[in-house]
Scaffold this motif. Structure first.
Motif, mmCIF file in Angstrom:
data_model
loop_
_atom_site.group_PDB
_atom_site.id
_atom_site.type_symbol
_atom_site.label_atom_id
_atom_site.label_comp_id
_atom_site.label_asym_id
_atom_site.label_seq_id
_atom_site.Cartn_x
_atom_site.Cartn_y
_atom_site.Cartn_z
ATOM 1 N N CYS A 145 12.110 39.776 -13.209
ATOM 2 C CA CYS A 145 12.567 39.793 -14.605
ATOM 3 C C CYS A 145 12.591 41.203 -15.184
ATOM 4 N N PRO A 146 13.399 42.089 -14.640
ATOM 5 C CA PRO A 146 13.472 43.442 -15.201
ATOM 6 C C PRO A 146 13.847 43.408 -16.682
ATOM 7 N N GLY A 147 13.142 44.192 -17.459
ATOM 8 C CA GLY A 147 13.465 44.308 -18.869
ATOM 9 C C GLY A 147 12.607 43.486 -19.809
ATOM 10 N N LEU A 148 12.004 42.399 -19.331
ATOM 11 C CA LEU A 148 11.228 41.547 -20.238
ATOM 12 C C LEU A 148 9.962 42.251 -20.738
ATOM 13 N N VAL A 149 9.282 42.960 -19.845
ATOM 14 C CA VAL A 149 8.085 43.687 -20.267
ATOM 15 C C VAL A 149 8.438 44.680 -21.367
ATOM 16 N N GLU A 150 9.544 45.392 -21.178
ATOM 17 C CA GLU A 150 9.941 46.387 -22.163
ATOM 18 C C GLU A 150 10.242 45.750 -23.522
ATOM 19 N N GLN A 151 10.820 44.546 -23.516
ATOM 20 C CA GLN A 151 11.103 43.862 -24.784
ATOM 21 C C GLN A 151 9.823 43.526 -25.540
ATOM 22 N N VAL A 152 8.805 43.096 -24.810
ATOM 23 C CA VAL A 152 7.519 42.805 -25.457
ATOM 24 C C VAL A 152 6.887 44.095 -25.972
ATOM 25 N N GLU A 153 6.984 45.164 -25.179
ATOM 26 C CA GLU A 153 6.434 46.449 -25.615
ATOM 27 C C GLU A 153 7.084 46.932 -26.913
ATOM 28 N N LEU A 154 8.335 46.565 -27.115
ATOM 29 C CA LEU A 154 9.042 46.948 -28.340
ATOM 30 C C LEU A 154 8.762 45.978 -29.492
ATOM 31 N N GLY A 155 8.069 44.894 -29.195
ATOM 32 C CA GLY A 155 7.837 43.873 -30.209
ATOM 33 C C GLY A 155 9.034 42.977 -30.438
ATOM 34 N N GLU A 156 9.981 43.003 -29.505
ATOM 35 C CA GLU A 156 11.215 42.203 -29.635
ATOM 36 C C GLU A 156 10.996 40.821 -29.024
ATOM 37 N N LEU A 157 10.238 39.996 -29.718
ATOM 38 C CA LEU A 157 9.878 38.690 -29.163
ATOM 39 C C LEU A 157 10.934 37.633 -29.444
ATOM 40 N N ASN A 158 11.796 37.872 -30.397
ATOM 41 C CA ASN A 158 12.769 36.849 -30.790
ATOM 42 C C ASN A 158 14.187 37.393 -30.916
ATOM 43 N N SER A 159 14.439 38.556 -30.359
ATOM 44 C CA SER A 159 15.750 39.168 -30.536
ATOM 45 C C SER A 159 16.800 38.516 -29.637
ATOM 46 N N ALA A 160 18.055 38.757 -29.975
ATOM 47 C CA ALA A 160 19.159 38.229 -29.168
ATOM 48 C C ALA A 160 19.114 38.798 -27.758
ATOM 49 N N ARG A 161 18.751 40.068 -27.626
ATOM 50 C CA ARG A 161 18.663 40.693 -26.301
ATOM 51 C C ARG A 161 17.581 40.022 -25.461
ATOM 52 N N THR A 162 16.430 39.749 -26.053
ATOM 53 C CA THR A 162 15.355 39.100 -25.303
ATOM 54 C C THR A 162 15.760 37.693 -24.892
ATOM 55 N N LEU A 163 16.387 36.950 -25.787
ATOM 56 C CA LEU A 163 16.846 35.607 -25.450
ATOM 57 C C LEU A 163 17.871 35.644 -24.328
ATOM 58 N N GLU A 164 18.750 36.633 -24.357
ATOM 59 C CA GLU A 164 19.744 36.781 -23.289
ATOM 60 C C GLU A 164 19.064 36.966 -21.934
ATOM 61 N N LEU A 165 18.028 37.820 -21.893
ATOM 62 C CA LEU A 165 17.298 38.046 -20.644
ATOM 63 C C LEU A 165 16.571 36.783 -20.202
ATOM 64 N N VAL A 166 15.920 36.105 -21.140
ATOM 65 C CA VAL A 166 15.196 34.873 -20.800
ATOM 66 C C VAL A 166 16.142 33.842 -20.189
ATOM 67 N N LYS A 167 17.291 33.656 -20.781
ATOM 68 C CA LYS A 167 18.258 32.696 -20.233
ATOM 69 C C LYS A 167 18.751 33.138 -18.859
ATOM 70 N N ARG A 168 19.004 34.430 -18.714
ATOM 71 C CA ARG A 168 19.484 34.941 -17.426
ATOM 72 C C ARG A 168 18.497 34.655 -16.305
ATOM 73 N N TYR A 169 17.195 34.753 -16.610
ATOM 74 C CA TYR A 169 16.183 34.598 -15.571
ATOM 75 C C TYR A 169 15.737 33.154 -15.373
ATOM 76 N N THR A 170 15.837 32.325 -16.398
ATOM 77 C CA THR A 170 15.365 30.939 -16.243
ATOM 78 C C THR A 170 16.448 29.992 -15.736
ATOM 79 N N ILE A 171 17.703 30.231 -16.080
ATOM 80 C CA ILE A 171 18.770 29.304 -15.669
ATOM 81 C C ILE A 171 18.821 29.107 -14.159
ATOM 82 N N PRO A 172 18.744 30.173 -13.338
ATOM 83 C CA PRO A 172 18.776 29.944 -11.880
ATOM 84 C C PRO A 172 17.624 29.072 -11.377
ATOM 85 N N LEU A 173 16.459 29.191 -12.013
ATOM 86 C CA LEU A 173 15.310 28.384 -11.596
ATOM 87 C C LEU A 173 15.526 26.915 -11.958
ATOM 88 N N LEU A 174 16.052 26.677 -13.145
ATOM 89 C CA LEU A 174 16.331 25.301 -13.554
ATOM 90 C C LEU A 174 17.420 24.686 -12.685
#
Length: 267
Positions: A145-174
Motif C-alpha cells: 500500500c504505497p502512499g497510505l502511511v504518508e497520508q496518515v502522516e499528513l493527517g489526511e484521514l478522510n481526504s479524496a486522495r486517501t479514499l482513492e488509495l484505499v479503494k485501489r488497494y482493497t478492491i483486488p482483495l475483495l
C-alpha cells in the motif's frame, strides 16, 4: 529488593504507532509512556533493512536514556528488520509487531484473508514465516500500500486522495474473495473508518494493537516484577518537524500533544 519506577518506550516510523500506544494506555493506565515518531525518516517501508535496523537501535538507546525499561516496536516493518538484533543487544523486554494472521485465519468465513501492509513488511522473512505457518489453512492474499502511511502522516484521514488509495488497494482483495482484512501497519487503524466505508460492513478488519498491549503487560509482570507503577504521564518526541508532529498527534491522540524534537545525536 530495590523497587524501580521505569517507563515504557514506544517507537514507530511516524505517528502510526499511536494506535498501539492507545491500547497500551488503556491496558496499563498508570504507566509512564514515552513515544517517539521517527517522522524525519518516514516511511520505513521503502528503506533498506540495514537503515531501519540502525534507526531502531538509535531510538531504543534514546528511550533507555529517558528511563524506559521496556520497549515496544510499534511498527511491523521495524519489527521485521530489527527485533532480533535489538533483543541481542539490549536485555530489557522488547515487544514487536507482526500482522495478525492467526486471528484473521480464525475469523474468516470465506477462507480468504487479505493483508494490507507496507512493501517492507510483505518482503520480510518474518512475514514469509507467518505465511508458511498459516497459508495451508486459508488463502492469504497480500497487497502493498504505497502512499497510505504518508497520508496518515499528513493527517489526511478522510481526504479524496486517501479514499482513492484505499479503494485501489482493497478492491483486488475483495475480488479474490477476502472477507477478512489484516491492517498490517500501525498507521492503518487510523484509516479503519475510511476502509470500512470502502469495503462495507460484512468485511472483518483485524489489527494487533490490543494483543501487543496484553503481551507487554505479561512481559512486564514476568520480567520486571520489582517495579512500581509510574505516574500515568505520556511524553512525545519526533525526529521531524515538532510543530507539525504536535498538530497531527493531537488529532490522532484526541488530546493536546506537545511533541519535542529529538536531540541532534538521535536525528
Amino acid at each position: 529488593m530495590t523497587i524501580s519506577t521505569g517507563a515504557i518506550g514506544v517507537f514507530d516510523s511516524g505517528v502510526g504507532g499511536l494506535s498501539v500506544l492507545q491500547h497500551i494506555r488503556q491496558t496499563l493506565p498508570h504507566e509512564r509512556l514515552i513515544y517517539v515518531a521517527d517522522s524525519g525518516h518516514v516511511p520505513y517501508g521503502d528503506k533498506s533493512t540495514d537503515y531501519i535496523e540502525q534507526r531502531s537501535h538509535t531510538l531504543t538507546r534514546f528511550l533507555i536514556g529517558q528511563g524506559a525499561d521496556a520497549v515496544v516496536i510499534a511498527c511491523n516493518t521495524a519489527t521485521a528488520a530489527a527485533v532480533a538484533s535489538l533483543r541481542s543487544e539490549f536485555s530489557l523486554p522488547i515487544v514487536g509487531m507482526e500482522p495478525a494472521v492467526k486471528p484473521a485465519v480464525a475469523a474468516t468465513r470465506s477462507g480468504v484473508v487479505g493483508v494490507l501492509a507496507t512493501i517492507g513488511t510483505l518482503e520480510s522473512a518474518r512475514f514469509a514465516a507467518l505465511l508458511e505457518r498459516y497459508g495451508e489453512e486459508v488463502e492469504i492474499v497480500t497487497q502493498g500500500c504505497p502512499g497510505l502511511v504518508e497520508q496518515v502522516e499528513l493527517g489526511e484521514l478522510n481526504s479524496a486522495r486517501t479514499l482513492e488509495l484505499v479503494k485501489r488497494y482493497t478492491i483486488p482483495l475483495l475480488e479474490r474473495g477476502a472477507d477478512t482484512l489484516i491492517l498490517g501497519c500501525t498507521h492503518y487503524p487510523f484509516l479503519a473508518p475510511l476502509i470500512r466505508d470502502a469495503v462495507g460492513a460484512n468485511i472483518t478488519l483485524v489489527d494487533t494493537g490490543a494483543a501487543v498491549a496484553l503481551q507487554l503487560r505479561r512481559r512486564i509482570q514476568t520480567e520486571l516484577p520489582a517495579r512500581a507503577h509510574g505516574d500515568g504521564s505520556t511524553r512525545f518526541f519526533t525526529s521531524g518537524d515538532a510543530g507539525q508532529a504536535s498538530r497531527i498527534m493531537s488529532a490522532l491522540w484526541k488530546s493536546d500533544v506537545v511533541a519535542a524534537r529529538l536531540p541532534l545525536e538521535f536525528l
